[in-house]
Design a protein around this motif. Structure first.
Motif, PDB file in Angstrom:
ATOM      1  N   SER A  63       9.301  67.404 133.035  1.00 49.42           N
ATOM      2  CA  SER A  63       8.298  66.623 132.060  1.00 49.42           C
ATOM      3  C   SER A  63       8.807  65.727 131.170  1.00 49.42           C
ATOM      4  O   SER A  63       8.118  65.029 130.576  1.00 49.42           O
ATOM      5  N   GLY A  64      10.140  66.042 130.785  1.00 54.22           N
ATOM      6  CA  GLY A  64      10.851  65.483 129.800  1.00 54.22           C
ATOM      7  C   GLY A  64      10.598  65.809 128.365  1.00 54.22           C
ATOM      8  O   GLY A  64      11.029  65.484 127.249  1.00 54.22           O
ATOM      9  N   LYS A  65       9.826  67.157 128.336  1.00 55.33           N
ATOM     10  CA  LYS A  65       9.497  67.723 126.940  1.00 55.33           C
ATOM     11  C   LYS A  65      10.839  68.547 126.199  1.00 55.33           C
ATOM     12  O   LYS A  65      11.600  68.746 126.961  1.00 55.33           O
ATOM     13  N   GLU A  66      10.658  68.094 124.942  1.00 58.13           N
ATOM     14  CA  GLU A  66      11.883  68.844 124.467  1.00 58.13           C
ATOM     15  C   GLU A  66      11.958  70.399 124.548  1.00 58.13           C
ATOM     16  O   GLU A  66      10.958  71.005 124.726  1.00 58.13           O
ATOM     17  N   VAL A  67      13.230  70.713 124.471  1.00 61.20           N
ATOM     18  CA  VAL A  67      13.447  72.304 124.609  1.00 61.20           C
ATOM     19  C   VAL A  67      14.157  72.869 123.310  1.00 61.20           C
ATOM     20  O   VAL A  67      14.852  72.467 122.999  1.00 61.20           O
ATOM     21  N   GLU A  68      13.139  73.585 122.938  1.00 67.83           N
ATOM     22  CA  GLU A  68      13.443  74.098 121.567  1.00 67.83           C
ATOM     23  C   GLU A  68      14.318  75.360 121.731  1.00 67.83           C
ATOM     24  O   GLU A  68      14.242  75.983 122.694  1.00 67.83           O
ATOM     25  N   SER A  69      15.053  75.568 120.612  1.00 65.74           N
ATOM     26  CA  SER A  69      16.110  76.677 120.654  1.00 65.74           C
ATOM     27  C   SER A  69      15.933  77.447 119.252  1.00 65.74           C
ATOM     28  O   SER A  69      15.851  76.914 118.309  1.00 65.74           O
ATOM     29  N   PRO A  70      15.377  78.702 119.513  1.00 64.93           N
ATOM     30  CA  PRO A  70      15.348  79.287 120.813  1.00 64.93           C
ATOM     31  C   PRO A  70      14.040  79.195 121.354  1.00 64.93           C
ATOM     32  O   PRO A  70      12.771  78.986 120.400  1.00 64.93           O
ATOM     33  N   SER A  71      13.785  79.582 122.525  1.00 68.39           N
ATOM     34  CA  SER A  71      12.428  79.412 123.213  1.00 68.39           C
ATOM     35  C   SER A  71      12.595  80.300 124.533  1.00 68.39           C
ATOM     36  O   SER A  71      13.856  80.644 125.020  1.00 68.39           O
ATOM     37  N   GLU A  72      11.286  80.453 125.355  1.00 68.67           N
ATOM     38  CA  GLU A  72      11.520  80.781 126.802  1.00 68.67           C
ATOM     39  C   GLU A  72      12.252  80.129 127.623  1.00 68.67           C
ATOM     40  O   GLU A  72      12.972  80.647 128.268  1.00 68.67           O
ATOM     41  N   ILE A  73      12.182  78.803 127.328  1.00 72.93           N
ATOM     42  CA  ILE A  73      12.855  77.839 128.379  1.00 72.93           C
ATOM     43  C   ILE A  73      14.429  77.819 127.979  1.00 72.93           C
ATOM     44  O   ILE A  73      15.236  78.003 129.068  1.00 72.93           O
ATOM     45  N   GLN A  74      14.707  78.061 126.747  1.00 71.74           N
ATOM     46  CA  GLN A  74      16.128  78.330 126.345  1.00 71.74           C
ATOM     47  C   GLN A  74      16.579  79.402 127.218  1.00 71.74           C
ATOM     48  O   GLN A  74      17.794  79.428 127.814  1.00 71.74           O
ATOM     49  N   GLU A  75      15.847  80.332 127.079  1.00 70.16           N
ATOM     50  CA  GLU A  75      16.423  81.539 127.851  1.00 70.16           C
ATOM     51  C   GLU A  75      16.595  81.547 129.140  1.00 70.16           C
ATOM     52  O   GLU A  75      17.634  82.241 129.914  1.00 70.16           O
ATOM     53  N   MET A  76      15.700  80.653 129.879  1.00 71.88           N
ATOM     54  CA  MET A  76      15.854  80.545 131.319  1.00 71.88           C
ATOM     55  C   MET A  76      17.080  79.763 131.662  1.00 71.88           C
ATOM     56  O   MET A  76      17.774  79.890 132.547  1.00 71.88           O
ATOM     57  N   PHE A  77      17.434  78.670 130.692  1.00 75.03           N
ATOM     58  CA  PHE A  77      18.832  77.971 130.836  1.00 75.03           C
ATOM     59  C   PHE A  77      19.855  78.859 130.901  1.00 75.03           C
ATOM     60  O   PHE A  77      20.827  78.832 132.009  1.00 75.03           O
ATOM     61  N   ASP A  78      19.833  80.061 130.236  1.00 71.76           N
ATOM     62  CA  ASP A  78      20.999  81.010 130.100  1.00 71.76           C
ATOM     63  C   ASP A  78      20.959  81.921 131.378  1.00 71.76           C
ATOM     64  O   ASP A  78      21.863  81.997 131.935  1.00 71.76           O
TER      65      ASP A  78
END
Length: 196
Positions: free
Chosen positions: A13-28
């Motif tokens: 979607s191109g939305k910003e990925v905030e850190s920390p966040s659930e999306i960032q945890e998925m990156f890891d």
């Protein structure tokens, strides 16, 4: 933890990925999985069929039999790589694909190419936040050795990216670009001199 479909929907979607966040945890989480699979791919000999099988595991999708990949190959995700037919990827290619890497048919990618789909916020207070943007490489394009393609760039059909170029903006179809940042040199097959 979110599932892969929700993750891909969010980053695509191109939305910003905030850190920390659930999306960032998925990156890891995806980084750990990619590291395990890359170790298998890069640290021992494999036949072409085995390479395609491991690459399919890395991307979690079928890979067509025309893919030719020379390891080592590097990614910190793998799940948002989309390949056409007759793609050739030479050794030591890196695809930071969280924002999406879309490669058309008959594409050639040279040694040490680096395709990036994430940027950081300029604001120092939010610098750890990530901005995903896809890279799209058109049918018949050729990326030379040591090329870097930055997030959000589209490379047109038949384009040639000269060795060592850093591509910061879209490249028109059937155009040759070179340099840092990459600039248009000429059109593909343009007659540079005439004997008339």
């Amino acid at each position: 933890m979110m599932d892969l479909k929700d993750f891909l929907d969010y980053v695509n979607s191109g939305k910003e990925v905030e850190s920390p966040s659930e999306i960032q945890e998925m990156f890891d989480e995806l980084l750990l999985e990619a590291t395990r699979i890359k170790s298998k791919l890069n640290c021992e000999y494999h036949t072409e069929d085995e390479i395609r099988e491991i690459f399919s595991e890395l991307t979690s999708q079928p890979v067509n039999e025309s893919l030719r990949l020379i390891p080592p190959f590097h990614t910190d995700c793998g799940k948002n790589i989309h390949l056409g037919e007759n793609v050739f990827i030479n050794s030591n290619c890196t695809m930071q694909d969280q924002g999406g890497v879309y490669i058309g048919d008959n594409v050639l990618i040279g040694h040490n190419a680096c395709i990036l789909t994430l940027n950081h916020q300029e604001d120092p207070e939010k610098r750890a936040n990530l901005l995903p943007a896809p890279v799209k490489i058109g049918t018949g394009a050729w990326l030379g050795s040591n090329v870097t393609v930055l997030p959000g760039v589209t490379i047109g059909d038949g384009a040639i990216i000269a060795a060592g170029a850093v591509v910061t903006k879209d490249v028109e179809a059937n155009t040759i670009v070179a340099g840092i940042p990459a600039k248009v040199v000429r059109k593909v097959n343009e007659n540079k001199c005439s004997n008339k």
